[in-house]
Enzyme design. Structure first.
Site, PDB file in Angstrom:
ATOM      1  N   LYS A   1       0.826  -1.207   0.000  1.00 42.68           N
ATOM      2  CA  LYS A   1       0.000   0.000   0.000  1.00 42.68           C
ATOM      3  C   LYS A   1       0.859   1.254   0.000  1.00 42.68           C
ATOM      4  O   LYS A   1       1.927   1.292   0.600  1.00 42.68           O
ATOM      5  CB  LYS A   1      -0.929  -0.021   1.217  1.00 42.68           C
ATOM      6  CG  LYS A   1      -1.917  -1.190   1.201  1.00 42.68           C
ATOM      7  CD  LYS A   1      -2.797  -1.233   2.433  1.00 42.68           C
ATOM      8  CE  LYS A   1      -2.037  -1.674   3.660  1.00 42.68           C
ATOM      9  NZ  LYS A   1      -2.936  -1.878   4.830  1.00 42.68           N
TER      10      LYS A   1
ATOM     11  N   THR B   1      -7.362   9.038   9.302  1.00 45.10           N
ATOM     12  CA  THR B   1      -7.055   7.779   8.618  1.00 45.10           C
ATOM     13  C   THR B   1      -7.103   6.584   9.555  1.00 45.10           C
ATOM     14  O   THR B   1      -6.624   5.505   9.216  1.00 45.10           O
ATOM     15  CB  THR B   1      -5.664   7.867   7.976  1.00 45.10           C
ATOM     16  OG1 THR B   1      -4.696   8.173   9.005  1.00 45.10           O
ATOM     17  CG2 THR B   1      -5.606   8.948   6.916  1.00 45.10           C
TER      18      THR B   1
ATOM     19  N   GLY C   1      -7.938   3.344  11.155  1.00 47.21           N
ATOM     20  CA  GLY C   1      -8.649   2.143  10.728  1.00 47.21           C
ATOM     21  C   GLY C   1      -8.652   1.891   9.234  1.00 47.21           C
ATOM     22  O   GLY C   1      -9.385   1.026   8.753  1.00 47.21           O
ATOM     23  N   THR C   2      -7.824   2.615   8.470  1.00 49.09           N
ATOM     24  CA  THR C   2      -7.839   2.395   7.021  1.00 49.09           C
ATOM     25  C   THR C   2      -7.401   0.981   6.658  1.00 49.09           C
ATOM     26  O   THR C   2      -7.953   0.371   5.731  1.00 49.09           O
ATOM     27  CB  THR C   2      -6.939   3.410   6.297  1.00 49.09           C
ATOM     28  OG1 THR C   2      -5.657   3.432   6.933  1.00 49.09           O
ATOM     29  CG2 THR C   2      -7.539   4.798   6.337  1.00 49.09           C
ATOM     30  N   GLY C   3      -6.412   0.437   7.364  1.00 47.06           N
ATOM     31  CA  GLY C   3      -5.949  -0.919   7.054  1.00 47.06           C
ATOM     32  C   GLY C   3      -7.016  -1.957   7.314  1.00 47.06           C
ATOM     33  O   GLY C   3      -7.261  -2.847   6.482  1.00 47.06           O
ATOM     34  N   CYS C   4      -7.682  -1.844   8.456  1.00 43.81           N
ATOM     35  CA  CYS C   4      -8.771  -2.768   8.792  1.00 43.81           C
ATOM     36  C   CYS C   4      -9.881  -2.667   7.749  1.00 43.81           C
ATOM     37  O   CYS C   4     -10.406  -3.683   7.263  1.00 43.81           O
ATOM     38  CB  CYS C   4      -9.357  -2.435  10.161  1.00 43.81           C
ATOM     39  SG  CYS C   4      -8.187  -2.372  11.517  1.00 43.81           S
TER      40      CYS C   4
END
Length: 521
Positions: A184, A217, A219-222
């Protein structure tokens, strides 16, 4: 990997299980996963690995329940539900990782996305060395791993690579664990945020995207990993899933600032894309729908039925008009008050409406009103309606805001325009043809639409407390309209005869004259 369940068929809602920790503020962890799954039209399930006391400013503490309970949660899902896709997030300890790996080996989902959750955005390591080592068994089961930039470096190290370039590191991880890796670009610089899907055979698919200028941003990965897990179960293709999920996350990031959640790095707006795709219902239309049952009763009342078919007794009608004159005299003043509290075109509209209302009371009603009713006192039903409007006027005087009063007068416009539309056109020789024509006058319908637009503007600008008072004022006025249409049967003196025997009546208005702006005749 061998699978015991197939991908979600076209048209079937993907059933997606998240195995992760919690976030009580809702921006990350299982709470974010469930929002992401729902935003992709999936059915979300959740097995909790850790209870995390965190907010947008950081993690305060973590409680890891006994792994026997974790196993029971997992078994409860597998024993009852066919799971199309699984996403794992925070696992926390080596023991938790081993229980999850054991469960996934026994119940192989068709699609498995692993969000490693090994290193926080702050750079803090979230797993000890034993847990990191145990994660390699999970990677061997996974179809896709979605590390952040720091986690990618840790994974490359576990894969025996010292690569510093993200694509080289992702390729090393992909080959070592035979898994797809999403490298990412969210933490890179520049105007774009490009993600790259790397496969063990060395192919790379880049998904370009604009960099969204926001610090929200959390929690963007979750959110991204659970969205991909849902979309791959729908499309059956990783590239389609990653591309669609990235487009969705970009919209969620663009909507993040408007949420105003927390004082640190706030969450993304998981519903931004869904909200943009759906028409936003007008507040005044919601009020109208809320009043549907009362409106149905209004149209079915005997007064309007008798008016429509010509069987309404003339005395009943005359008694009704006498009360309507009382109503219109007060209504004119309320419209003037709204005009005084408005500016520009809105003030001009409400002024014109009040003038039309005054003319209506002065001319048409007195021409049709029988002499025996000219001095009829105000009936309690009419008085009740006027008291309701007076209370709204008092609110306007006290607050300097005419929003509640405008909402209270709006049903006089909308109910009569709506009734006129449904009554249609009277045949030649109908005893109430002029009144039915007045109800359905196109000019009044246009005035009703304009009044609705102006009240809508006030409602949109209002805060929730004021908006609620407006909605309740509107609802009460609709109920008062029904009571007014039922009122004539309660009036004193002879009111029935011939075909009109037994007809009730009511309503503080009889509709507008042609071109009148007020809303009653």
């Amino acid at each position: 990997m061998t699978a015991t369940t197939g991908p979600a068929a076209s048209g079937r809602v993907p059933r997606v299980l998240s195995i992760a920790g919690t976030d009580p503020t809702g921006g990350a962890g299982i709470q974010a996963d469930l929002k992401s799954i729902a935003a992709q039209d999936g059915y979300g399930m959740a097995v909790v690995t850790a209870l995390v006391a965190q907010n947008t400013r950081g993690v305060r503490s973590v409680h890891v329940p006994d792994t026997d309970f974790l196993r029971e949660q997992l078994d409860a899902v597998w024993d009852d539900v066919t799971v199309d896709s699984v996403k794992t997030g925070m696992l926390g300890t080596a023991e938790v990782v081993r229980v999850v790996v054991e469960s996934l080996r026994a119940h192989r989902p068709r699609w498995l996305v692993v969000d490693p959750v090994m290193v926080a955005t702050s750079g803090d390591r979230l797993l000890d060395a034993d847990a990191e080592a145990a994660m390699t068994d999970l990677f061997a089961l996974a179809d896709l791993v979605t590390p952040n930039r720091d986690e990618l470096r840790v994974l490359a190290d576990l894969a025996g690579s010292d690569a510093t370039d993200p694509l080289d590191a992702a390729l090393a991880v992909a080959r070592r664990f035979d898994v797809r890796v999403l490298a990412k670009g969210g933490h890179d610089g520049g105007p774009t945020s490009d993600d790259a899907l790397v496969t063990p055979d060395g192919s790379v698919r880049v998904f370009p995207g604009p960099r969204v200028a926001t610090t929200n941003t959390h929690g963007t990965g979750c959110s991204l990993s659970s969205a991909i897990a849902t979309l791959v179960a729908r499309h059956g293709d990783w590239e389609l899933a990653v591309g669609a999920a990235k487009t969705w996350l970009t919209a969620a990031l663009r909507g993040a600032d408007a949420l105003q959640v927390g004082h640190g790095h706030g969450p993304v707006d998981h519903n931004a894309a869904v909200r943009a795709a759906l028409p936003v219902p007008r507040l005044t239309d919601l009020w109208w729908t809320d009043a549907a049952a009362v409106l149905d009763e209004t149209l079915a009342c005997a007064f309007l039925q008798g008016l429509a078919d010509g069987t309404l007794d003339a005395e009943v009608f005359a008694g009704y008009l006498a009360q309507d004159v009382h109503y219109l005299r007060a209504y004119e003043q309320h419209l003037r008050a709204i005009a005084a509290g408005s500016i520009g075109d809105a003030a001009a509209f409400w002024t014109t409406a009040s003038e039309g209302c005054a003319a209506e009371a002065r001319d048409l009603h007195h021409r049709r009103l029988a002499g025996s009713h000219a001095d009829d006192p105000v009936h309690p039903v009419c008085a009740g309606y006027l008291a309701h409007l007076a209370a709204a006027a008092d609110d306007a005087a006290a607050t300097g805001d005419v929003s509640v009063l405008a909402a209270a007068v709006l049903p006089c416009f909308r109910v009569y325009a709506w009734v006129g539309e449904r009554l249609g056109t009277a045949p030649v020789g109908h005893p109430f043809a002029d009144w039915i024509a007045a109800y359905g006058d196109p000019g009044f319908a246009a005035s009703s639409a304009r009044a609705t637009d102006l009240v809508e503007e006030l409602a949109v600008r209002a805060d929730p407390e004021l908006r609620g008072r407006m909605a309740r004022a509107f609802r009460e006025s609709v109920a008062q309209e029904l009571a007014f249409f039922r009122m004539p049967e309660q009036l004193p003196g002879p009111r029935r005869g011939g075909a009109a025997a037994g007809l009730p009546a009511g309503g503080p208005d009889a509709g507008p004259t042609a071109g009148a702006e007020s809303g009653r005749v």
